[in-house]
Design an enzyme around this catalytic site. Structure first.
Site, PDB file in Angstrom:
ATOM      1  N   TYR A 188      -3.374   0.039  10.047  1.00 18.75           N
ATOM      2  CA  TYR A 188      -3.212  -0.345   8.642  1.00 18.75           C
ATOM      3  C   TYR A 188      -1.796  -0.033   8.162  1.00 18.75           C
ATOM      4  CZ  TYR A 188      -4.532  -0.536   3.654  1.00 18.75           C
ATOM      5  OH  TYR A 188      -4.626  -0.833   2.312  1.00 18.75           O
ATOM      6  N   SER A 213       0.834  -1.202   0.000  1.00 21.48           N
ATOM      7  CA  SER A 213       0.000   0.000   0.000  1.00 21.48           C
ATOM      8  C   SER A 213       0.868   1.251   0.000  1.00 21.48           C
ATOM      9  CB  SER A 213      -0.854  -0.011   1.272  1.00 21.48           C
ATOM     10  OG  SER A 213      -1.351   1.278   1.600  1.00 21.48           O
TER      11      SER A 213
END
Ligand code: NAP
Ligand code: GCO
Length: 265
Positions: A159, A146
């Site tokens: 996250y 990501s």
């Protein structure tokens, strides 16, 4: 010069959490490249919904119920796939969740839940498939990283910690198993239009774009969100022989976000 081998013909590919979203697009691309495609989701309802979507798109797949955080279920599913479909040549650790909560308001349970799916599960699933990859003479593992493997932002502490860890897990699998002809790389999507980012793109009551939507447009040289189509080519490349000498690399498919300071307001 011999033709570059982007084919996945004769390969079995397992994409985790692929009933829809990025995983679904990668499964479609792998099927088109010749692979036998397997996906899982957390429950029968979700798997059935996924199977219906794949049928609708005329994509042949095998679907399995498996919560990727459940070590016993993962080991049983990996063995079942091997019996029923074949040795897994390509694993895409795609399943993931996000909880957008300011860190000081986030419970340890919520933090652990994100780490469990986004970091512990790629470890569990990779560990389940590596032994058979070694016996077969090699394999490909692709971890869905990501922007948050490199950057932080408000409300995504768990996250970002998970995706940063996933970057290093990717490099460590490459380091530990590269000698067995296993290539482990990551894909780092930018901001992609999927259900996971839908809350960041909701139209405001006055019909204007969500402030975060406008922010991402200004942060992306291409001045657009990515789509799952943008990830298909990179995913096929990292699963194919064409990337056999690439290992431990995170391929950012972000439209240039990481390279760009952002458009002046
Ligand atoms: P998504 O739309 O939220 O889909 C996530 C998928 O993972 C769903 O099918 C979900 O199934 C499944 N899943 C979640 N927990 C699971 C579990 N415990 N066991 C099995 N399956 C599980 O996400 P996405 O946008 O397609 O993203 C896919 C991956 O790319 C994620 O790892 C995400 O972090 C990463 N990523 C996304 C973006 C983006 O902008 N969208 C950017 C960078 C990275 P259920 O719905 O049944 O729970
Ligand atoms: C967020 C988004 C991002 C994307 C993606 C960016 O809240 O910032 O959900 O985390 O999902 O990971 O690469």
């Amino acid at each position: 010069m011999s033709a570059i081998d982007f084919s996945l013909k004769g390969k079995t590919a397992w994409i985790t959490g692929a009933s829809y979203g990025i995983g679904f697009a990668i499964a479609q691309a792998y099927a088109e490249a010749g692979a036998v495609v397997v996906f899982n989701d957390i429950g029968q309802v979700q798997v059935d919904r996924g199977l219906a979507a794949y049928r609708e798109a005329n994509i042949p797949v095998h679907g399995y119920v498996c919560d990727v955080t459940d070590e016993k279920a993962v080991n049983e599913t990996a063995a079942r796939i091997e019996r029923e479909v074949g040795v897994i040549d390509i694993l895409v650790n795609n399943a993931g969740i996000i909880k957008r909560i300011p860190m000081t308001e986030m419970s340890a349970g919520d933090f652990r839940a994100v780490i469990d799916v986004d970091l512990n599960a790629p470890f569990i699933v990779s560990r389940a498939v590596i032994p058979s990859m070694i016996k077969k003479g090699g394999g490909k593992i692709i971890n869905m990283c990501s922007m948050m493997s490199e950057l932080g932002r408000e409300t995504v502490s768990a996250y970002a910690a998970a995706k940063g860890g996933l970057k290093m897990l990717t490099r460590n699998i490459a380091s530990e198993y590269g000698g067995f002809n296993i290539q482990c790389n990551g894909i780092g999507p930018g901001y992609i239009e999927t259900p996971q980012t839908a809350p960041l793109r909701e139209r405001q009551e006055d019909g204007s774009r969500h402030p975060f939507d406008q922010f991402i447009i200004a942060k992306t040289p291409a001045a657009r969100w990515g789509t799952t189509e943008d990830l298909k080519g990179p995913a096929v490349f990292l699963a194919s022989r064409a990337s056999d000498f690439i290992n431990g690399h995170i391929l950012y498919v972000d439209g240039g976000i990481l390279a760009y300071i952002g458009k002046q307001p």
